[in-house]
Scaffold this motif. Structure first.
Motif, PDB file in Angstrom:
ATOM      1  N   ALA A 113       1.105  -1.208   0.189  1.00  0.00           N
ATOM      2  CA  ALA A 113       0.070   0.082  -0.073  1.00  0.00           C
ATOM      3  C   ALA A 113       0.932   1.209   0.093  1.00  0.00           C
ATOM      4  N   ASN A 155       1.048  -7.548   3.597  1.00  0.00           N
ATOM      5  CA  ASN A 155       1.095  -6.270   2.843  1.00  0.00           C
ATOM      6  C   ASN A 155       2.127  -5.183   3.631  1.00  0.00           C
ATOM      7  N   LYS A 172      -4.319   3.883  11.580  1.00  0.00           N
ATOM      8  CA  LYS A 172      -5.283   3.673  10.379  1.00  0.00           C
ATOM      9  C   LYS A 172      -4.867   2.445   9.536  1.00  0.00           C
ATOM     10  N   TRP A 173      -3.521   2.486   9.024  1.00  0.00           N
ATOM     11  CA  TRP A 173      -3.012   1.473   8.217  1.00  0.00           C
ATOM     12  C   TRP A 173      -2.964   0.186   9.138  1.00  0.00           C
ATOM     13  N   SER A 174      -2.642   0.142  10.263  1.00  0.00           N
ATOM     14  CA  SER A 174      -2.558  -0.947  11.338  1.00  0.00           C
ATOM     15  C   SER A 174      -3.866  -1.695  11.119  1.00  0.00           C
ATOM     16  N   GLU A 175      -5.004  -0.923  11.267  1.00  0.00           N
ATOM     17  CA  GLU A 175      -6.526  -1.378  11.432  1.00  0.00           C
ATOM     18  C   GLU A 175      -6.760  -2.326   9.844  1.00  0.00           C
ATOM     19  N   MET A 176      -6.001  -1.964   8.780  1.00  0.00           N
ATOM     20  CA  MET A 176      -6.057  -2.593   7.504  1.00  0.00           C
ATOM     21  C   MET A 176      -5.383  -3.915   7.520  1.00  0.00           C
ATOM     22  N   GLY A 177      -4.401  -4.189   8.353  1.00  0.00           N
ATOM     23  CA  GLY A 177      -3.711  -5.195   8.539  1.00  0.00           C
ATOM     24  C   GLY A 177      -2.408  -5.142   8.014  1.00  0.00           C
TER      25      GLY A 177
END
Length: 235
Positions: A113, A155, A172-177
Motif C-alpha cells: 500500500a 502487505n 489507520k493502516w494497522s487496522e487494515m492489516g
C-alpha cells in the motif's frame, strides 16, 4: 560504448542480472565483503556503492539505493532499462505496526500500500495493486523454510512520509492489516511490473513504532544477516 548514467558509472565493470538493493550503501559493502568472492566495485557515484561478485558459483550484484521512492525509483529504473537487470531484491528495514511482530523479524512484502503519487505518471483509469513477483516470493519462502527461518508474508505501507504530521495515520493502516512501514517497495514494484522484470522486497523489523523499540544504526548495517542470506540464495 560503455553504458553509464548520471547516477551509475560502472567503467566497464559487470552488473549482474540479479541485484540486492539495501538502502544503506555501507550495508552493500558489508554484503560484498562478507559473502561475495571475486568482487569488483561498479559504482561510487554520490557515495552509492555498488559491487558485483560470486556467491555459490553465481554472479550477483549489490548496491545501495538511498531512502524513499524517488531514490529507489531512479536507481531501479536505470538498473532495469540501462543495465539489463532482471531480478531486483530490496533488503531493507521497516517499522512494525502490528503487535505480533518483534525486532529482527523478517517480512516478505507480498503487496505494498502507498501514500505516494508515483503511479500518477501511468494515467491508469483505476487503482493499481502493487505486488511482488510471485516467482521470487515463492522461491524466497522455500529458501526460508529450508533454513528453518520463520518469516511473515503480507502487505506493508510504502510511505513517502517518515515524520508524519498526522499521528493517527499509522494506526489507520494497522487496522487494515498492514504489517509494517517502509519507504521503497512501491517504487521498486511499479518499475519492475511496468518493465516486465522480477522484484521482491525482504525486510527486517528494525523498530516497533507503537512500542517505541528500535535497533541502532550499526545493527541495521551489519546484523540483518538472516535476511541477507535468504536474498543471496535467490541468485
Amino acid at each position: 560504448m560503455t553504458k553509464e548514467t548520471p547516477h551509475i558509472k560502472p567503467n566497464g565493470a559487470e552488473i549482474a542480472e540479479t541485484i540486492l538493493l539495501p538502502g544503506d550503501p555501507l550495508r552493500a559493502k558489508f554484503i560484498a565483503d562478507t559473502y561475495l568472492t571475486d568482487v569488483v566495485q561498479f559504482n561510487e557515484v554520490r557515495g552509492m556503492l555498488g559491487f558485483t561478485g560470486t556467491f555459490n558459483g553465481k554472479r550477483i550484484s549489490v548496491m545501495g539505493t538511498g531512502m524513499g521512492t524517488p531514490s529507489m525509483s531512479i536507481y531501479s529504473w536505470e538498473l532495469i532499462h540501462i543495465f539489463g537487470v532482471k531480478n531486483l531484491i530490496r533488503i531493507g528495514s521497516a517499522g512494525a505496526i502490528q503487535d505480533h511482530l518483534n525486532l529482527y523479524d523478517i517480512v516478505f512484502v507480498m503487496g505494498a500500500a502507498t501514500d505516494s503519487n508515483y503511479l500518477h505518471q501511468y494515467n491508469l483509469p483505476g487503482h493499481y495493486s502493487i505486488t511482488a513477483s510471485f516467482e521470487l516470493l515463492e522461491k524466497a519462502k522455500k529458501v526460508a523454510d529450508e533454513k528453518g527461518q520463520k518469516v511473515f508474508v503480507g502487505n506493508v505501507l510504502s510511505s513517502d512520509i517518515f515524520y508524519n504530521a498526522d499521528p493517527t495515520a499509522l494506526q489507520k493502516w494497522s487496522e487494515m492489516g498492514i504489517l509494517c512501514a517502509e519507504m521503497e517497495s512501491a517504487g521498486l514494484y511499479v518499475n519492475a511490473a511496468h518493465a516486465g522484470v522480477n522484484a521482491l522486497c525482504i525486510l527486517t523489523i528494525s523498530d516497533h513504532i507503537f512500542r517505541k523499540e528500535q535497533t541502532t544504526p550499526e545493527e541495521r548495517q551489519t546484523s540483518f544477516t538472516k535476511m541477507m542470506e535468504i536474498a543471496l540464495e535467490l541468485a
